[in-house]
Design an enzyme around this catalytic site. Structure first.
Site, PDB file in Angstrom:
ATOM      1  N   ARG A 236       0.852  -1.189   0.000  1.00 10.52           N
ATOM      2  CA  ARG A 236       0.000   0.000   0.000  1.00 10.52           C
ATOM      3  C   ARG A 236       0.884   1.234   0.000  1.00 10.52           C
ATOM      4  NH1 ARG A 236      -3.420  -2.586  -1.668  1.00 10.52           N
ATOM      5  NH2 ARG A 236      -5.551  -2.947  -0.917  1.00 10.52           N
ATOM      6  N   GLU A 265      -2.803   7.874  -5.824  1.00 10.86           N
ATOM      7  CA  GLU A 265      -2.968   7.205  -7.112  1.00 10.86           C
ATOM      8  C   GLU A 265      -4.241   7.722  -7.796  1.00 10.86           C
ATOM      9  OE1 GLU A 265      -2.937   2.947  -6.664  1.00 10.86           O
ATOM     10  OE2 GLU A 265      -1.154   2.968  -5.385  1.00 10.86           O
ATOM     11  N   HIS A 285       0.129   0.177  -9.934  1.00  8.78           N
ATOM     12  CA  HIS A 285      -0.656  -0.697  -9.054  1.00  8.78           C
ATOM     13  C   HIS A 285      -1.125  -1.920  -9.845  1.00  8.78           C
ATOM     14  CE1 HIS A 285      -3.265  -0.612  -5.178  1.00  8.78           C
ATOM     15  NE2 HIS A 285      -2.961  -1.857  -5.518  1.00  8.78           N
TER      16      HIS A 285
END
Length: 331
Positions: A236, A265, A285
């Site tokens: 994370r 993000e 990601h």
């Protein structure tokens, strides 16, 4: 009963018919929506018994407005989009899918480690600029001489250690939730957090995101690390203080970093500060991604929701209920 995929987007290209067929087999209606805000969820999901969610935060206000809701299921391992404490107070089951994409994320972490240690992206960027120089940038070290420290040593980190073992690395692991015997059985030495920072040549982050772990890698932590340490994060983004990491990369304290996740993000600007040095490799990601993992995730999310709604608490389903101790094991 009805299960709602809260924030489906066509851009995700998911074959959601997998979920629809699973729900129908259990006599549960299914809908895929595109709710991105609190108001969207309240207005469109009022008849939902189960919310299947990727990124949209499910807040106390939402839960108060959805009296039928009995279960929240997160698409993935992390579940920080849910207010677990509040859901538990309301008797709502909170679930994740911890048993998917282990191979994919472990492979991605190892790929970032190999990329950094061999300067693959760094050299590629230079070659595109006409710089055919192997001596530019930070010093490379033989991987067999390096100590890889795992911050968190769950399934993904253990799989990454298995993949890295043939390279001859040494392994350290900090995980307050695992007994030392489990860590040792996977070939790593259990250590405290400060020792992990002090001894790791490469730090690979695999911790869940809680308030207690937010910015667990910050300026103070980096100051305890070796000069020239490399840092990889496939967990994370907010586990690492991005500002502090960037300053450490620019000073050379951190030789390079590989990030599949970042604090904010998505990154959409080509001149983002993380790209200034050429020594931070960023992927969008994507560590979890593969065709097999996507199909597996879709199925397990729907299966989990249906099982909870029908009270089919098999050991596999129980392992996916985050608040099972409060809602099941104490009853």
């Amino acid at each position: 009963m009805k299960a709602v995929f809260v924030d489906n987007k066509p851009v995700y290209h998911r074959n959601i018919s997998i979920q629809e067929s699973i729900c129908r087999a259990h006599g549960i209606d299914y809908a895929a929506l595109n709710c991105l805000t609190e108001e969207d969820v309240i207005q469109q999901c009022g008849d939902a018994d189960a919310l299947l969610d990727i990124y949209t935060p499910i807040t106390p206000r939402i839960l108060d407005a959805l009296p039928q809701c009995k279960v929240l299921v997160r698409f993935g391992i992390g579940y920080d989009v849910f207010d677990v404490d509040y859901a538990t107070q309301k008797g709502i089951y909170v679930c994740n899918v911890p048993d998917y994409c282990t191979e994919e994320v472990a492979t991605h972490a190892v790929a970032l480690i190999l990329n950094l240690t061999r300067k693959i992206s760094f050299y590629n960027d230079n070659a595109k600029k006409g710089k055919w120089v192997h001596t530019e940038g930070y010093t490379m070290h033989r991987l067999s001489t390096q100590t890889v420290g795992f911050l968190g040593f769950g399934k993904i980190a253990r799989q990454a250690a298995k993949y890295l073992a043939p390279f001859g690395c040494s392994f350290l692991a900090y995980d307050p939730y695992l007994p030392a015997e489990t860590i040792q059985a996977w070939g790593a030495q259990p250590v405290g957090l400060d020792e992990l920072y002090a001894r790791s040549d490469i730090l690979s982050v695999h911790a869940p995101l809680f308030e207690s772990t937010r910015h667990i890698v910050d300026k103070k932590a980096i100051e305890k690390m070796k000069d020239g340490v490399m840092i990889v994060n496939t967990s994370r983004g907010p586990l690492i203080c991005e500002e502090d990491l960037l300053a450490a990369v620019e000073s050379g304290k951190v030789a390079a970093a590989g990030l599949d996740v970042v604090e904010s993000e998505p990154i959409t600007q080509p001149d983002h500060p993380l790209f200034r040095t050429g020594r931070v490799v960023v992927t969008p990601h994507a560590a979890f991604s593969s065709d097999a993992a996507s199909a597996e995730l879709l199925a397990k999310v729907a299966e989990t929701a249906c099982a909870v709604l029908t009270h089919d608490f098999s050991p596999e389903i129980l392992s996916r209920i985050v608040n099972r101790k409060a809602l099941i094991e104490t009853t």
